[in-house]
Design an enzyme around this catalytic site. Structure first.
Site, PDB file in Angstrom:
ATOM      1  N   HIS A   1       0.833  -1.203   0.000  1.00 28.44           N
ATOM      2  CA  HIS A   1       0.000   0.000   0.000  1.00 28.44           C
ATOM      3  C   HIS A   1       0.865   1.250   0.000  1.00 28.44           C
ATOM      4  O   HIS A   1       0.589   2.213  -0.698  1.00 28.44           O
ATOM      5  CB  HIS A   1      -0.892   0.027   1.251  1.00 28.44           C
ATOM      6  CG  HIS A   1      -1.988  -0.974   1.223  1.00 28.44           C
ATOM      7  ND1 HIS A   1      -3.309  -0.629   1.154  1.00 28.44           N
ATOM      8  CD2 HIS A   1      -1.954  -2.328   1.240  1.00 28.44           C
ATOM      9  CE1 HIS A   1      -4.055  -1.714   1.139  1.00 28.44           C
ATOM     10  NE2 HIS A   1      -3.252  -2.768   1.185  1.00 28.44           N
TER      11      HIS A   1
ATOM     12  N   ASP B   1      -5.961   6.110   1.188  1.00 29.73           N
ATOM     13  CA  ASP B   1      -5.787   4.706   0.818  1.00 29.73           C
ATOM     14  C   ASP B   1      -7.172   4.051   0.865  1.00 29.73           C
ATOM     15  O   ASP B   1      -8.014   4.389   1.708  1.00 29.73           O
ATOM     16  CB  ASP B   1      -4.853   4.012   1.810  1.00 29.73           C
ATOM     17  CG  ASP B   1      -4.571   2.569   1.428  1.00 29.73           C
ATOM     18  OD1 ASP B   1      -3.522   2.329   0.829  1.00 29.73           O
ATOM     19  OD2 ASP B   1      -5.412   1.677   1.713  1.00 29.73           O
TER      20      ASP B   1
HETATM   21 BR1  BUP Z   1       9.948  -7.974   0.147  1.00 33.62          BR
HETATM   22  C1  BUP Z   1      10.344  -6.462  -0.845  1.00 33.62           C
HETATM   23  N1  BUP Z   1      11.910  -4.879  -1.654  1.00 33.62           N
HETATM   24  O1  BUP Z   1      12.628  -6.542  -0.345  1.00 33.62           O
HETATM   25  P1  BUP Z   1       3.347  -6.169  -3.867  1.00 33.62           P
HETATM   26  C2  BUP Z   1       9.352  -5.795  -1.501  1.00 33.62           C
HETATM   27  N2  BUP Z   1       9.631  -4.677  -2.215  1.00 33.62           N
HETATM   28  O2  BUP Z   1      11.235  -3.229  -2.975  1.00 33.62           O
HETATM   29  P2  BUP Z   1       1.852  -7.312  -1.745  1.00 33.62           P
HETATM   30  C3  BUP Z   1      10.934  -4.216  -2.315  1.00 33.62           C
HETATM   31  O3  BUP Z   1       7.387  -3.997  -2.024  1.00 33.62           O
HETATM   32  P3  BUP Z   1       3.602  -7.969   0.305  1.00 33.62           P
HETATM   33  C4  BUP Z   1      11.692  -5.988  -0.910  1.00 33.62           C
HETATM   34  O4  BUP Z   1       8.965  -3.957  -5.164  1.00 33.62           O
HETATM   35  C5  BUP Z   1       6.706  -3.924  -4.259  1.00 33.62           C
HETATM   36  O5  BUP Z   1       6.723  -2.575  -4.677  1.00 33.62           O
HETATM   37  C6  BUP Z   1       8.129  -4.457  -4.166  1.00 33.62           C
HETATM   38  O6  BUP Z   1       4.125  -5.021  -3.141  1.00 33.62           O
HETATM   39  C7  BUP Z   1       8.545  -3.928  -2.838  1.00 33.62           C
HETATM   40  O7  BUP Z   1       3.092  -7.210  -2.769  1.00 33.62           O
HETATM   41  C8  BUP Z   1       6.222  -3.964  -2.822  1.00 33.62           C
HETATM   42  O8  BUP Z   1       4.189  -6.807  -4.894  1.00 33.62           O
HETATM   43  C9  BUP Z   1       5.366  -5.171  -2.531  1.00 33.62           C
HETATM   44  O9  BUP Z   1       2.076  -5.576  -4.326  1.00 33.62           O
HETATM   45  O10 BUP Z   1       2.396  -8.234  -0.653  1.00 33.62           O
HETATM   46  O11 BUP Z   1       0.776  -8.066  -2.396  1.00 33.62           O
HETATM   47  O12 BUP Z   1       1.515  -5.998  -1.204  1.00 33.62           O
HETATM   48  O13 BUP Z   1       3.117  -6.935   1.275  1.00 33.62           O
HETATM   49  O14 BUP Z   1       3.764  -9.308   0.855  1.00 33.62           O
HETATM   50  O15 BUP Z   1       4.789  -7.531  -0.434  1.00 33.62           O
END
Ligand code: BUP
Length: 459
Positions: free
Chosen positions: A18, A117
């Site tokens: 988010h 949000d």
């Molecule tokens: Br872990 C990680 N670096 O090490 P999503 C995630 N990210 O930049 P969703 C990093 O977090 P959850 C890390 O690039 C993306 O922008 C990644 O969002 C970044 O996952 C974000 O892909 C993650 O939409 O699940 O569904 O919110 O919270 O498990 O990541």
């Protein structure tokens, strides 16, 4: 008032999925000298990564004001077993009336617009009406999920959901909690879905070429008549993009430094986000599959739901000897990585991903083929978008959180090798990357959507 200098208050929620895209929108606005920006902050954050990134925003944009929100005491024992991010959403929702004085606050220029949000939409939209302030909603998944939220027609025995003009979403692809009307997530989802129709606009991190049908159906009122304008503004630059004065040199052994030593498109980048804790047995199968594939790989391994508490040793999880056996061709890290940068790195050839929406958009923007292995939440719906866009392959029958079946190392090995050498997917991914670049370039669909949104803020 017309022509007055806009003051936009952003109300973020919890979880990096988010916060990151939200910070990108904030930064895009903060780069305009003639717009005042405030950000509601709730400390402590659920994860360390959230606190770091918020601090990064305030450091990069000293003009951005902070409005602190002090949450009311919240008894999490009412919701045993729920993830800490969902609990924070509920805590925020229960403290949402405290936003009213923050928004109405007489000091500083009057707040003229709110961007909230989506998790807080059903509480914030009514407050904005009372205070006669514009309210835009930042949605954090794909337009297809937005159409599901907009319909909000969930009921006992939900069944497949047919969204006019968009597609039919089979029941088994819905976020797991939505099958239970008493689930706290489902209640939030339904409330937000009912109220969102009253927003002044909705910002979505997607672009027209990625989800043409869903965006058209939402805009034409096919999903819900009279739905607010949907501004597809993705993919936006990182919130630190233009402010990173000097690109710091990468420390030896860091993922980027390591990638720098690998041949072009030789590395499988593996990351399942930070919220889905993949079971240890499954992690070992992934390890076996990567090892047997013979491919180089970079694996961002998260073993618990929240990064702050993540102390488990990699060897302990993957079995002793694994790191030794793959030394030189496999790098495993538990650290926070700059995923966007990794996906753009020429050494990376494939992204094995949980298909969180941000990850999907980052891959699309980087022209990076995906091997989508959704685990929960909106991820199967996101994977439908990947599959129909053709820039990745969706393993539709691979297990989902809560299912017992393990995907074996052998299955993983075979698929990784296959998609690594799939020229059609690679070409389609490159095309998608070009479409993404075109969308945000001057005159592109996302560029114009952003202009339209900023125009409304000035109205
Ligand atoms: Br872990 C990680 N670096 O090490 P999503 C995630 N990210 O930049 P969703 C990093 O977090 P959850 C890390 O690039 C993306 O922008 C990644 O969002 C970044 O996952 C974000 O892909 C993650 O939409 O699940 O569904 O919110 O919270 O498990 O990541």
């Amino acid at each position: 008032g017309s022509g007055a200098r806009p003051h936009v208050m952003f109300i973020p929620s919890a979880g990096m999925g988010h916060l990151l895209p939200f910070l990108r929108v904030i930064a895009a606005l903060a780069r305009h000298d003639d717009v005042d920006v405030s950000v509601v902050t709730v400390l402590p954050t659920v994860s360390a990564a959230e606190a770091d990134h918020l601090a990064g925003l305030f450091a990069a944009f000293p003009r951005v004001r902070r409005a602190d929100l002090h949450l009311l005491p919240f008894d999490a024992s009412e919701f045993p077993g729920h993830d800490p991010f969902l609990l924070r959403w509920e805590a925020l929702r229960r403290s949402a009336h405290l936003l009213r004085p923050l928004i109405a606050c007489g000091a500083a220029p009057r707040v003229s617009a709110i961007v909230t949000d989506v998790t807080l939409a059903s509480h914030v939209i009514p407050i904005s009406k009372e205070l006669n302030v514009q309210c835009h909603v930042h949605f954090i998944s794909c337009a297809t999920m937005l159409s599901l939220l907009a319909k909000a027609e969930l009921g006992p025995g939900v069944g497949d959901v047919d969204i006019p003009g968009v597609r039919r979403i089979p029941e088994s692809y819905l976020p797991q909690p939505l099958r239970d009307l008493n689930n706290v997530f489902t209640k939030q989802f339904i409330d937000n879905g009912r109220e969102i129709i009253n927003a002044d606009g909705i910002l979505v991190n997607t672009f027209d070429a990625l989800e043409p049908a869903a965006l058209a159906a939402l805009r034409d009122g096919k999903v819900v008549p009279g739905f607010p304008p949907v501004n597809a503004i993705g993919p936006l630059d990182s919130h630190t993009a233009s402010t990173a004065n000097a690109k710091q040199s990468e420390p030896a052994g860091s993922p980027v430094a390591w990638l720098g030593e690998q041949p072009a498109r030789s590395v499988v980048y593996v990351a399942f986000g930070n919220r889905s804790a993949v079971s240890r047995d499954q992690l070992r199968q992934i390890a076996a599959g990567l090892e047997a594939s013979g491919c180089r790989f970079l694996w961002v391994l998260k073993t618990t739901t929240v990064d702050k508490d993540d102390n488990t040793e990699v060897e302990d999880v993957l079995g002793c000897g694994f790191l030794e056996r793959v030394r030189g061709r496999g790098l495993v890290t538990k650290a926070w990585v700059d995923q966007e940068a990794l996906l753009k790195h020429p050494a990376v050839g494939l992204f094995l991903s949980h298909s969180g929406w941000n990850s999907v958009v980052e891959a699309a923007a980087a022209g990076m083929p995906l091997l989508a292995w959704p685990r929960g939440g909106d991820q199967r719906v996101n994977a439908m978008v990947v599959a129909s866009g053709g820039f990745g392959v969706w393993m539709e029958h691979w297990s989902w959180d809560g299912e017992d079946r393990l995907v074996t190392g052998e299955e993983i090995r075979e698929k990784v090798k296959e998609v690594m050498s799939d020229a059609a997917v690679r070409v389609r991914a490159m095309k998608t990357g070009e479409e993404a670049a075109k969308a945000v370039a001057e005159g592109g669909t996302s560029y114009r959507s952003m202009q339209e949104f900023i125009g409304k803020l000035r109205a």
